[in-house]
Design an enzyme around this catalytic site. Structure first.
Site, short mmCIF file in Angstrom:
data_model
loop_
_atom_site.label_atom_id
_atom_site.label_comp_id
_atom_site.label_asym_id
_atom_site.label_seq_id
_atom_site.Cartn_x
_atom_site.Cartn_y
_atom_site.Cartn_z
CG ASP A 228 -2.10 -0.95 1.03
OD1 ASP A 228 -2.27 -1.50 -0.07
OD2 ASP A 228 -2.84 -1.16 2.01
NE ARG A 294 -13.02 -9.75 -0.34
CZ ARG A 294 -12.26 -8.71 -0.03
NH1 ARG A 294 -12.48 -7.54 -0.63
NH2 ARG A 294 -11.29 -8.81 0.85
#
Length: 315
Positions: A228, A294
């Site tokens: 990230d 999801r």
């Protein structure tokens, strides 16, 4: 954490009255093309990190590496934390005493957000994403900037839909969003031993909806390993709030921390919060969703106040 997206053409403006009633965050939002051009620049950096991650993944054997479940869908965890050595990623960024990671790791809790809160906030995602959606398998809704997946591109839903947006969202929706974000922020601060006031929400913070539809563009390929902080330099701490249940609402789609010897997975369940330091000590990916849908929210925090963003709010 997110599929990397390209910018969208500027959508038409709403009426003057709509501008006055629009959330305050929208008044200061940049046009979609400007917002997503920044994401695209971040994507270039992320691509380099992804290539390095894939090489590492290959050296670890890819899917042949053993897998351990860090958080099983059937467990109700009051808090589980695994400490790992910090990477050097943070050294190339400005450090903030008492906030920048010195204790790194990943944790999971099922007691930060109730299941009812998770299902209520999922309805916000469903309402927003019903206005658009990716042509591939991964769709994004960012309430802060207004960015919404629309086919292969993005629109700013606040500008595009104008005052009609008030028929979709309510002040109660935005208050719930703020309350949930604050609870997650407190949990992250406690887990890593930092002051919650030292953490600042940062972009991109967004809803994601993933299904088994085949990817239409490279930006729909959410399953690649990545780091990230390499993708978004502002990220210091990443969190995910899951809004649907593994093996009930969808198959596949587990979150995988990748490391030598044994990968560790988090099986989503509605209300479960997963959080971790954002450097390469937490190389990760999401498994392909095989069936169902999801839902999750990625909520990111920075120690740099200059890179913070405000909560979305009605005025």
């Amino acid at each position: 954490m997110a599929p990397q997206r390209r910018g969208a053409p500027k959508a038409p403006e709403g009426s003057g009255a709509a501008e006055r009633r629009r959330p305050s965050s929208v008044k200061s939002a940049r046009a979609p093309r400007e917002v997503w051009s920044k994401w695209l620049r971040a994507a270039v950096l992320g691509t380099c990190a992804t290539l390095a991650a894939l090489l590492l993944w290959g050296s670890l054997g890819g899917d042949e590496v053993g897998t351990e479940v860090l958080a099983h869908r059937g467990e109700v965890l009051s808090g589980r934390f695994m400490e790992v050595p910090c990477s050097e990623d943070y050294n190339s960024h400005r450090r903030f005493e008492g906030c920048s990671p010195t204790r790194c790791g990943r944790g999971v809790s099922d007691t930060v957000i109730t299941r009812d809160e998770a299902l209520r906030i999922r309805s916000i995602a469903e309402k927003g994403l019903a206005l658009g959606g990716s042509g591939g398998g991964a769709s994004i809704l960012d309430l802060h900037s207004g960015a919404l997946s629309a086919g292969k591109h993005f629109v700013n839903l606040y500008r595009y839909f104008g005052d009609k947006i008030e028929n979709i969202f309510s002040e109660e929706d935005f208050q719930l969003y703020r309350d949930v974000r604050q609870k997650v922020q407190l949990a992250v601060a406690r887990a890593f031993g930092v002051s919650a006031s030292a953490l600042h929400l940062t972009k991109p913070t967004f809803f994601s909806r993933i299904n088994s539809t085949a990817a239409r563009t490279a930006h729909d390929e959410y399953w690649h390993a990545h780091v990230d902080k390499a993708t978004y330099g502002s990220f210091d701490y990443t969190s995910l709030l899951y809004l649907s249940d593994y093996l009930e609402d969808f198959g596949g789609g587990r979150f995988v921390f990748m490391e030598e010897g044994a990968n560790r997975t988090v099986e989503p369940r509605a209300g479960r919060v997963s959080f971790f330091t954002s450097g390469s000590e937490n190389l990760h990916r999401v498994e392909k969703v095989r069936w169902g849908t999801r839902y999750a929210i990625t909520i990111a925090f920075t120690c740099n106040p200059d890179q913070g963003i405000a909560d979305p709010a009605f005025t």
